[in-house]
Design a protein around this motif. Structure first.
Motif, PDB file in Angstrom:
ATOM      1  N   LEU A  58      65.556  17.652  56.278  1.00 41.34           N
ATOM      2  CA  LEU A  58      64.391  18.538  56.201  1.00 41.34           C
ATOM      3  C   LEU A  58      63.514  18.193  55.007  1.00 41.34           C
ATOM      4  CD1 LEU A  58      66.209  21.858  57.130  1.00 41.34           C
ATOM      5  CD2 LEU A  58      64.298  20.871  58.411  1.00 41.34           C
ATOM      6  N   ALA A  59      64.141  17.869  53.880  1.00 38.77           N
ATOM      7  CA  ALA A  59      63.364  17.514  52.694  1.00 38.77           C
ATOM      8  C   ALA A  59      62.788  16.114  52.802  1.00 38.77           C
ATOM      9  CB  ALA A  59      64.245  17.630  51.447  1.00 38.77           C
ATOM     10  N   MET A  60      63.613  15.166  53.257  1.00 45.34           N
ATOM     11  CA  MET A  60      63.206  13.760  53.279  1.00 45.34           C
ATOM     12  C   MET A  60      62.256  13.452  54.432  1.00 45.34           C
ATOM     13  SD  MET A  60      63.699  11.098  51.469  1.00 45.34           S
ATOM     14  CE  MET A  60      63.421   9.340  51.491  1.00 45.34           C
ATOM     15  N   LEU A  61      62.458  14.103  55.546  1.00 53.09           N
ATOM     16  CA  LEU A  61      61.624  13.831  56.724  1.00 53.09           C
ATOM     17  C   LEU A  61      60.463  14.816  56.825  1.00 53.09           C
ATOM     18  CD1 LEU A  61      60.985  12.449  59.424  1.00 53.09           C
ATOM     19  CD2 LEU A  61      62.691  13.946  60.496  1.00 53.09           C
ATOM     20  N   THR A  62      60.773  16.078  56.995  1.00 60.12           N
ATOM     21  CA  THR A  62      59.741  17.083  57.264  1.00 60.12           C
ATOM     22  C   THR A  62      58.739  17.213  56.123  1.00 60.12           C
ATOM     23  OG1 THR A  62      61.392  18.307  58.560  1.00 60.12           O
ATOM     24  CG2 THR A  62      59.345  19.450  58.016  1.00 60.12           C
ATOM     25  N   SER A  63      59.232  17.507  54.916  1.00 59.43           N
ATOM     26  CA  SER A  63      58.322  17.700  53.784  1.00 59.43           C
ATOM     27  C   SER A  63      57.597  16.410  53.417  1.00 59.43           C
ATOM     28  CB  SER A  63      59.094  18.219  52.561  1.00 59.43           C
ATOM     29  OG  SER A  63      59.506  19.542  52.761  1.00 59.43           O
ATOM     30  N   PHE A  64      58.338  15.304  53.390  1.00 56.22           N
ATOM     31  CA  PHE A  64      57.744  14.033  52.971  1.00 56.22           C
ATOM     32  C   PHE A  64      56.644  13.584  53.927  1.00 56.22           C
ATOM     33  CE2 PHE A  64      57.518   9.411  52.953  1.00 56.22           C
ATOM     34  CZ  PHE A  64      57.354   9.136  51.595  1.00 56.22           C
ATOM     35  N   VAL A  65      56.928  13.601  55.212  1.00 55.34           N
ATOM     36  CA  VAL A  65      55.939  13.141  56.198  1.00 55.34           C
ATOM     37  C   VAL A  65      54.707  14.039  56.189  1.00 55.34           C
ATOM     38  CG1 VAL A  65      55.490  12.786  58.658  1.00 55.34           C
ATOM     39  CG2 VAL A  65      57.639  12.009  57.662  1.00 55.34           C
ATOM     40  N   GLN A  66      54.920  15.341  56.168  1.00 55.26           N
ATOM     41  CA  GLN A  66      53.783  16.270  56.150  1.00 55.26           C
ATOM     42  C   GLN A  66      52.928  16.048  54.902  1.00 55.26           C
ATOM     43  OE1 GLN A  66      52.593  18.168  58.333  1.00 55.26           O
ATOM     44  NE2 GLN A  66      51.563  19.940  57.452  1.00 55.26           N
ATOM     45  N   SER A  67      53.586  15.908  53.766  1.00 53.73           N
ATOM     46  CA  SER A  67      52.870  15.691  52.519  1.00 53.73           C
ATOM     47  C   SER A  67      52.068  14.398  52.550  1.00 53.73           C
ATOM     48  CB  SER A  67      53.869  15.661  51.351  1.00 53.73           C
ATOM     49  OG  SER A  67      53.223  15.373  50.132  1.00 53.73           O
ATOM     50  N   CYS A  68      52.684  13.334  53.049  1.00 53.10           N
ATOM     51  CA  CYS A  68      52.009  12.029  53.071  1.00 53.10           C
ATOM     52  C   CYS A  68      50.845  11.999  54.056  1.00 53.10           C
ATOM     53  CB  CYS A  68      53.015  10.929  53.411  1.00 53.10           C
ATOM     54  SG  CYS A  68      54.151  10.544  52.057  1.00 53.10           S
ATOM     55  N   LEU A  69      50.990  12.655  55.193  1.00 56.12           N
ATOM     56  CA  LEU A  69      49.903  12.674  56.168  1.00 56.12           C
ATOM     57  C   LEU A  69      48.669  13.378  55.606  1.00 56.12           C
ATOM     58  CD1 LEU A  69      51.788  13.426  59.526  1.00 56.12           C
ATOM     59  CD2 LEU A  69      50.646  11.296  58.870  1.00 56.12           C
ATOM     60  N   ILE A  70      48.897  14.463  54.870  1.00 56.60           N
ATOM     61  CA  ILE A  70      47.770  15.187  54.277  1.00 56.60           C
ATOM     62  C   ILE A  70      47.187  14.406  53.105  1.00 56.60           C
ATOM     63  CG2 ILE A  70      47.123  17.275  53.000  1.00 56.60           C
ATOM     64  CD1 ILE A  70      49.087  18.823  54.731  1.00 56.60           C
ATOM     65  N   ALA A  71      48.072  13.865  52.255  1.00 56.47           N
ATOM     66  CA  ALA A  71      47.594  13.111  51.098  1.00 56.47           C
ATOM     67  C   ALA A  71      46.822  11.862  51.521  1.00 56.47           C
ATOM     68  CB  ALA A  71      48.777  12.719  50.209  1.00 56.47           C
ATOM     69  N   GLU A  72      47.251  11.237  52.614  1.00 53.17           N
ATOM     70  CA  GLU A  72      46.557  10.048  53.103  1.00 53.17           C
ATOM     71  C   GLU A  72      45.132  10.398  53.529  1.00 53.17           C
ATOM     72  OE1 GLU A  72      47.552   6.275  56.027  1.00 53.17           O
ATOM     73  OE2 GLU A  72      48.199   8.281  56.653  1.00 53.17           O
ATOM     74  N   GLU A  73      44.985  11.559  54.151  1.00 53.52           N
ATOM     75  CA  GLU A  73      43.641  11.998  54.555  1.00 53.52           C
ATOM     76  C   GLU A  73      42.778  12.307  53.336  1.00 53.52           C
ATOM     77  OE1 GLU A  73      42.328  13.534  57.885  1.00 53.52           O
ATOM     78  OE2 GLU A  73      44.187  14.113  58.859  1.00 53.52           O
ATOM     79  N   LYS A  74      43.395  12.891  52.312  1.00 58.11           N
ATOM     80  CA  LYS A  74      42.642  13.184  51.089  1.00 58.11           C
ATOM     81  C   LYS A  74      42.213  11.886  50.404  1.00 58.11           C
ATOM     82  CE  LYS A  74      43.556  16.418  48.283  1.00 58.11           C
ATOM     83  NZ  LYS A  74      44.223  17.215  47.232  1.00 58.11           N
ATOM     84  N   GLU A  75      43.129  10.913  50.426  1.00 55.01           N
ATOM     85  CA  GLU A  75      42.842   9.634  49.779  1.00 55.01           C
ATOM     86  C   GLU A  75      41.663   8.921  50.438  1.00 55.01           C
ATOM     87  OE1 GLU A  75      45.523   5.904  48.062  1.00 55.01           O
ATOM     88  OE2 GLU A  75      46.249   7.106  49.747  1.00 55.01           O
ATOM     89  N   ARG A  76      41.548   9.088  51.741  1.00 54.23           N
ATOM     90  CA  ARG A  76      40.459   8.430  52.483  1.00 54.23           C
ATOM     91  C   ARG A  76      39.262   9.357  52.686  1.00 54.23           C
ATOM     92  NH1 ARG A  76      43.377   6.112  57.746  1.00 54.23           N
ATOM     93  NH2 ARG A  76      43.579   8.362  57.993  1.00 54.23           N
ATOM     94  N   ASN A  77      39.352  10.579  52.128  1.00 49.33           N
ATOM     95  CA  ASN A  77      38.263  11.574  52.237  1.00 49.33           C
ATOM     96  C   ASN A  77      38.048  12.075  53.659  1.00 49.33           C
ATOM     97  OD1 ASN A  77      37.344  12.268  49.694  1.00 49.33           O
ATOM     98  ND2 ASN A  77      36.038  10.466  49.529  1.00 49.33           N
ATOM     99  N   THR A  78      38.997  11.830  54.560  1.00 46.79           N
ATOM    100  CA  THR A  78      38.850  12.331  55.931  1.00 46.79           C
ATOM    101  C   THR A  78      39.230  13.809  56.033  1.00 46.79           C
ATOM    102  OG1 THR A  78      41.061  11.483  56.438  1.00 46.79           O
ATOM    103  CG2 THR A  78      39.188  10.097  57.028  1.00 46.79           C
ATOM    104  N   LEU A  79      40.077  14.282  55.109  1.00 47.71           N
ATOM    105  CA  LEU A  79      40.437  15.702  55.121  1.00 47.71           C
ATOM    106  C   LEU A  79      39.214  16.552  54.789  1.00 47.71           C
ATOM    107  CD1 LEU A  79      42.642  17.824  55.453  1.00 47.71           C
ATOM    108  CD2 LEU A  79      43.115  17.625  53.013  1.00 47.71           C
ATOM    109  N   ARG A  80      38.403  16.059  53.874  1.00 46.33           N
ATOM    110  CA  ARG A  80      37.179  16.782  53.529  1.00 46.33           C
ATOM    111  C   ARG A  80      36.265  16.905  54.756  1.00 46.33           C
ATOM    112  NH1 ARG A  80      32.858  15.152  48.745  1.00 46.33           N
ATOM    113  NH2 ARG A  80      31.374  16.831  49.156  1.00 46.33           N
ATOM    114  N   SER A  81      36.135  15.804  55.500  1.00 49.77           N
ATOM    115  CA  SER A  81      35.306  15.830  56.712  1.00 49.77           C
ATOM    116  C   SER A  81      35.876  16.795  57.736  1.00 49.77           C
ATOM    117  CB  SER A  81      35.213  14.426  57.311  1.00 49.77           C
ATOM    118  OG  SER A  81      34.654  13.518  56.384  1.00 49.77           O
ATOM    119  N   LEU A  82      37.217  16.824  57.833  1.00 48.59           N
ATOM    120  CA  LEU A  82      37.876  17.718  58.789  1.00 48.59           C
ATOM    121  C   LEU A  82      37.646  19.175  58.416  1.00 48.59           C
ATOM    122  CD1 LEU A  82      39.704  17.746  61.290  1.00 48.59           C
ATOM    123  CD2 LEU A  82      41.677  17.715  59.753  1.00 48.59           C
TER     124      LEU A  82
END
Length: 236
Positions: A58-82
């Motif tokens: 749960l920590a290694m898969l669920t939290s990590f993947v969710q965190s990285c998917l959101i952070a990746e969008e922030k890094e590319r500024n696509t989360l802001r557009s969303l």
């Protein structure tokens, strides 16, 4: 607040494409299966090891993947557009959490099968793991919203992995260090307690309190993730 299934589905499909392209994130699905094979046993400690595998996953898969998917969008500024689209807060958060929930549920189910864990109270087990997935998804969302890059997201989820995975084992020293008793209220400790209780044939009423505590954690952290999302939206 309106919820659009079409928008949620669009966000889900978008995240799936990003997840499938990023092998550094998608490889995390293999760790629960690896540990299920490594620690598979039929001895008296089966429930303890199964609880460890679930908490780690749960920590290694669920939290990590969710965190990285959101952070990746922030890094590319696509989360802001969303955030600036007509999609509501619930559309975005449900859409971005759906993929992680589906993947986590499928991987945990497969890990349970590989591990060979069997219980007479499957309903309680499924409920506990389902609520826990929501909980760790909320943790991943919070870590991702606080992070500016994939590297920061990875570092942010590391304390979650250590505290939530090792918390139940630290309780073995609570007699020498009384302050460790607080770790008993961690959702990972409650999940371990619940699984052990099921193993020894606990009644339904004896499994209620761990489920309630895990649910409280889930509600509180989900609300925090909503508040943080709104704050990030206002910052833009």
């Amino acid at each position: 607040m309106n919820v659009s299934l079409k928008r949620i589905q669009a966000i889900l499909i978008k995240d799936y494409k990003e997840f499938s392209r990023n092998y550094a994130i998608s490889v995390m699905t293999l760790f629960p299966l690896f540990f299920a094979v490594l620690y598979r046993s039929d001895d008296a400690e089966q429930a303890v090891m199964y609880a460890f595998i679930m908490n780690f996953s749960l920590a290694m898969l669920t939290s990590f993947v969710q965190s990285c998917l959101i952070a990746e969008e922030k890094e590319r500024n696509t989360l802001r557009s969303l955030m600036m689209t007509p999609a509501s807060m619930l559309d975005v958060l449900i859409g971005k959490s759906s993929l992680v929930f589906i993947i986590s549920a499928a991987v945990l189910a497969l890990a349970t099968y590989i591990f060979g864990y069997d219980t007479s109270n499957m309903i309680v087990l499924v409920a506990a793991l389902g609520i826990s997935i929501l909980l760790y998804t909320a943790i991943g969302t919070i870590c991702g919203l606080y992070s500016k890059s994939l590297i920061e997201a990875s570092l942010a989820t590391f304390p979650v992995l250590i505290i939530f995975t090792m918390g139940p084992f630290a309780l073995a020293f609570e007699e020498d260090y009384p302050f460790l008793k607080v770790l008993a209220y961690l959702p990972s400790s409650q999940l371990s307690e619940l699984l052990i209780a099921i193993e020894v044939g606990a009644t339904a009423s004896e499994t209620v309190m761990p489920l309630v505590i895990i649910s409280i954690w889930t509600v509180v952290l989900t609300v925090i993730s909503f508040i943080l999302y709104k704050k990030r939206l206002m910052d833009y």
